[in-house]
Design an enzyme around this catalytic site. Structure first.
Site, PDB file in Angstrom:
ATOM      1  N   VAL A 171     -16.848 -11.257 -33.593  1.00 26.19           N
ATOM      2  CA  VAL A 171     -16.182 -10.334 -34.518  1.00 26.19           C
ATOM      3  C   VAL A 171     -14.694 -10.667 -34.621  1.00 26.19           C
ATOM      4  CG1 VAL A 171     -15.665  -7.912 -35.003  1.00 26.19           C
ATOM      5  CG2 VAL A 171     -17.907  -8.552 -34.112  1.00 26.19           C
ATOM      6  N   GLY A 231     -14.455 -13.633 -36.861  1.00 24.33           N
ATOM      7  CA  GLY A 231     -14.740 -13.208 -38.235  1.00 24.33           C
ATOM      8  C   GLY A 231     -13.617 -12.403 -38.844  1.00 24.33           C
ATOM      9  N   GLU A 232     -13.082 -11.452 -38.088  1.00 26.20           N
ATOM     10  CA  GLU A 232     -12.002 -10.619 -38.622  1.00 26.20           C
ATOM     11  C   GLU A 232     -10.734 -11.427 -38.836  1.00 26.20           C
ATOM     12  OE1 GLU A 232      -9.821  -6.317 -38.132  1.00 26.20           O
ATOM     13  OE2 GLU A 232     -11.575  -6.777 -36.909  1.00 26.20           O
ATOM     14  N   SER A 233     -10.462 -12.373 -37.961  1.00 28.82           N
ATOM     15  CA  SER A 233      -9.284 -13.230 -38.136  1.00 28.82           C
ATOM     16  C   SER A 233      -9.379 -13.990 -39.448  1.00 28.82           C
ATOM     17  CB  SER A 233      -9.150 -14.202 -36.962  1.00 28.82           C
ATOM     18  OG  SER A 233      -8.942 -13.509 -35.761  1.00 28.82           O
TER      19      SER A 233
END
Length: 142
Positions: free
Chosen positions: A62, A65-67
């Site tokens: 996550v 992915g968020e980065s």
């Protein structure tokens, strides 16, 4: 060396250079390879990001992915705007215990105020490990 779009906001370029994508991304060992609003790629080592039984921590997927989703949205937002994550989810399909994970971020929606990206994590053999979907709200920088 990171591949960046030629018309990228100079302030964002400076922030990326100064922070390496942020403190957490640095701690996780994330390496950004290509960044744009519609397509971005980064990789992260499994070493140092495992949970107690030796598997890559689901939260590490996550974070990667968020980065990618946040930076891609910020690129789309352009000068004077910031991307703020408002929703994220992850589906983990396969575990990994060593090597590198590559995140490939593809835009699903690039709107005036909302951006949604799908980020697919794969192992070094190209097998899907997880899928993250993230939506960012674009707002004016205050």
């Amino acid at each position: 060396m990171v591949i960046l779009p030629p018309d990228l906001d100079p302030e964002l370029v400076a922030r990326l250079g100064d922070t390496g994508g942020g403190q957490l991304a640095q701690k996780m060992g994330i390496e950004f390879l290509e960044l744009s609003a519609s397509y971005s790629v980064a990789r992260m080592p499994v070493e140092g990001n495992r949970q107690v039984v030796g598997l890559l921590h689901g939260g590490a997927h996550v974070v990667l992915g968020e980065s990618l989703g946040s930076i891609s949205s910020a690129i789309h937002g352009g000068p004077g705007r910031v991307a703020v994550g408002i929703e994220i989810n992850a589906t983990h399909s396969r575990s990994i215990t060593e090597g590198w994970v590559t995140g490939t971020c593809t835009a699903l929606v690039l709107g005036r105020t909302l951006c949604t990206h799908e980020i697919v994590m794969t192992d070094e053999e190209g097998r899907r490990l997880s899928t993250v979907r993230m939506t960012n709200y674009l707002r004016d920088r205050s």
